[in-house]
Design an enzyme around this catalytic site. Structure first.
Site, mmCIF file in Angstrom:
data_model
loop_
_atom_site.group_PDB
_atom_site.id
_atom_site.type_symbol
_atom_site.label_atom_id
_atom_site.label_comp_id
_atom_site.label_asym_id
_atom_site.label_seq_id
_atom_site.Cartn_x
_atom_site.Cartn_y
_atom_site.Cartn_z
ATOM 1 N N HIS A 172 96.944 77.605 29.689
ATOM 2 C CA HIS A 172 96.902 76.498 28.726
ATOM 3 C C HIS A 172 97.514 75.265 29.366
ATOM 4 O O HIS A 172 98.481 75.360 30.140
ATOM 5 C CB HIS A 172 97.665 76.847 27.451
ATOM 6 C CG HIS A 172 97.431 75.863 26.335
ATOM 7 N ND1 HIS A 172 96.199 75.678 25.751
ATOM 8 C CD2 HIS A 172 98.271 74.986 25.713
ATOM 9 C CE1 HIS A 172 96.282 74.755 24.801
ATOM 10 N NE2 HIS A 172 97.533 74.312 24.780
ATOM 11 N N CYS B 251 91.217 73.557 26.161
ATOM 12 C CA CYS B 251 92.404 72.838 26.663
ATOM 13 C C CYS B 251 92.154 72.134 27.991
ATOM 14 O O CYS B 251 92.439 70.939 28.147
ATOM 15 C CB CYS B 251 93.586 73.796 26.772
ATOM 16 S SG CYS B 251 93.422 75.101 28.021
ATOM 17 N N HIS C 249 97.269 68.149 23.319
ATOM 18 C CA HIS C 249 96.448 69.225 23.889
ATOM 19 C C HIS C 249 95.410 69.678 22.873
ATOM 20 O O HIS C 249 95.552 69.432 21.668
ATOM 21 C CB HIS C 249 97.337 70.406 24.300
ATOM 22 C CG HIS C 249 98.146 70.996 23.170
ATOM 23 N ND1 HIS C 249 98.245 72.342 22.939
ATOM 24 C CD2 HIS C 249 98.908 70.409 22.183
ATOM 25 C CE1 HIS C 249 99.034 72.579 21.895
ATOM 26 N NE2 HIS C 249 99.453 71.414 21.431
#
Length: 283
Positions: free
Chosen positions: A240, A189, A252
Site C-alpha cells: 500500500h 493505491c 491515498h
C-alpha cells in the site's frame, strides 16, 4: 417560580447574538481535517477567490493546521489595532542585535518568512510576541538573523513542485477505489500515485512494491509534502502507498469500504503499526 428580570434576559440575548456574529465571521480560520476551500467559503460567507487572494494561494491546496485570513488584511478592528500596537511596542529592537525589520507582504506566512531568513517559525513568534499565525499586510516583524533573504523562486523540483503534487492529489478526494484503476474514474493505491506523478512528467513503477524502491529513502521525521509513504497491510511485504501532505497527514486510495481516495493520519493506530518507510521522488 421567580420571574427572571427582563433586563437580565435582554443582556443574555445580546451576548448570545454578539458571540454568534463573531463566530460567523472571524478574521482567521485554522484548517481542520477534511476541510476544503469551498467548504470554508460556504461556512464563512467568503468566496473561494477572496480566500485565495487574501492568503496568496495559487491553488486549492490547504493543509491541516494552516491559518487562513478571511478578511481583508488591510482591515483591522480596534482590538486588532491595539494588539498590533502592543506587539510593536514590546518587541525588541532588531537593529541593536544585528537583525532586520521585515514588512509583511500579501501572500506571506510565518513559514515563508522563516525560510527566507533561515530561522524557525517559533523564533519569529517569540521575537514578535505572536500567539498565532495570522499576519497582516504591512505588519512589521523583527528578525534577528543576518542571513539575507532569498531572492530566487523555488524550483519546480523543490518546494513548489512538492506542493503542486499534493494539490493535484487532493483534487481527486472522493474518487472511488477500483482494483487495477489508474484514472480519475477509479484508482487503486499505486494507480493513484502513478497517475498524480504522471501529471508532472514523473514515471513511477506501477506497483506499491516497485515504488518502494524508487527515489531516495527518507526517515519518517524528515518527511515533506510529496513524499511517498508505504505500508504493509495484511501482508509481510509492502502493498500500500500514499502521498504525504504534511502535518502527519497523507492522501491515498484506501479501499471501497473506506471511500476510495481519502486523507488519513500516520498517527492512526492502523497505519502507524503498518508503516514501512518512505521515498522522496522530488529533490
Amino acid at each position: 417560580m421567580k420571574k427572571i428580570p427582563l433586563l437580565f434576559c435582554c443582556t443574555v440575548l445580546f451576548i448570545a447574538m454578539t458571540c454568534s456574529a463573531v463566530q460567523a465571521n472571524p478574521q482567521a480560520y485554522r484548517v481542520q481535517p477534511g476541510d476544503t476551500l469551498w467548504g470554508i467559503s460556504q461556512q464563512h460567507g467568503v468566496s473561494v477567490n477572496a480566500i485565495k487572494s487574501l492568503n496568496g494561494l495559487q491553488s486549492d491546496l490547504i493543509l491541516v493546521g494552516q491559518v487562513l485570513a478571511l478578511q481583508d488584511p488591510g482591515y483591522t478592528t480596534s482590538v486588532n489595532k491595539e494588539q498590533t500596537q502592543t506587539v510593536q511596542e514590546s518587541a525588541p529592537d532588531p537593529s541593536r542585535s544585528g537583525g532586520v525589520i521585515y514588512t509583511v507582504k500579501r501572500g506571506d506566512s510565518l513559514w515563508v518568512i522563516a525560510q527566507q531568513y533561515g530561522v524557525t517559525v517559533d523564533q519569529l513568534r517569540q521575537w514578535n510576541n505572536l500567539t498565532g499565525d495570522l499576519l497582516l499586510v504591512g505588519q512589521q516583524l523583527s528578525v534577528f538573523q543576518n542571513r539575507p533573504a532569498l531572492t530566487t523562486e523555488p524550483s519546480r523540483s523543490g518546494d513548489r513542485g512538492r506542493y503542486d503534487i499534493v494539490s493535484e492529489a487532493q483534487r481527486h478526494l472522493g474518487t472511488p477505489y477500483r482494483w487495477g484503476g489508474t484514472s480519475p474514474g477509479g484508482f487503486d493505491c499505486s494507480g493513484f500515485t502513478t497517475y498524480v506523478y504522471r501529471q508532472f512528467n514523473v514515471g513511477l513503477p506501477r506497483t506499491a512494491g516497485g515504488q518502494a524502491s524508487y527515489g531516495t529513502p527518507v526517515s519518517r521525521n524528515a518527511l515533506v509534502p510529496g513524499d511517498l509513504v508505504f505500508f504493509t497491510c495484511g501482508s509481510n511485504s509492502i502493498n500500500h502507498v500514499g502521498i504525504y501532505c504534511g502535518n502527519n497527514q497523507f492522501i491515498h486510495s484506501s479501499s471501497p469500504s473506506s471511500g476510495g481516495v481519502i486523507m488519513s493520519s500516520l498517527n492512526e493506530r492502523y497505519y502507524s503499526t503498518r508503516y514501512a518507510g518512505a521515498r522522496r521522488v522530488l529533490h
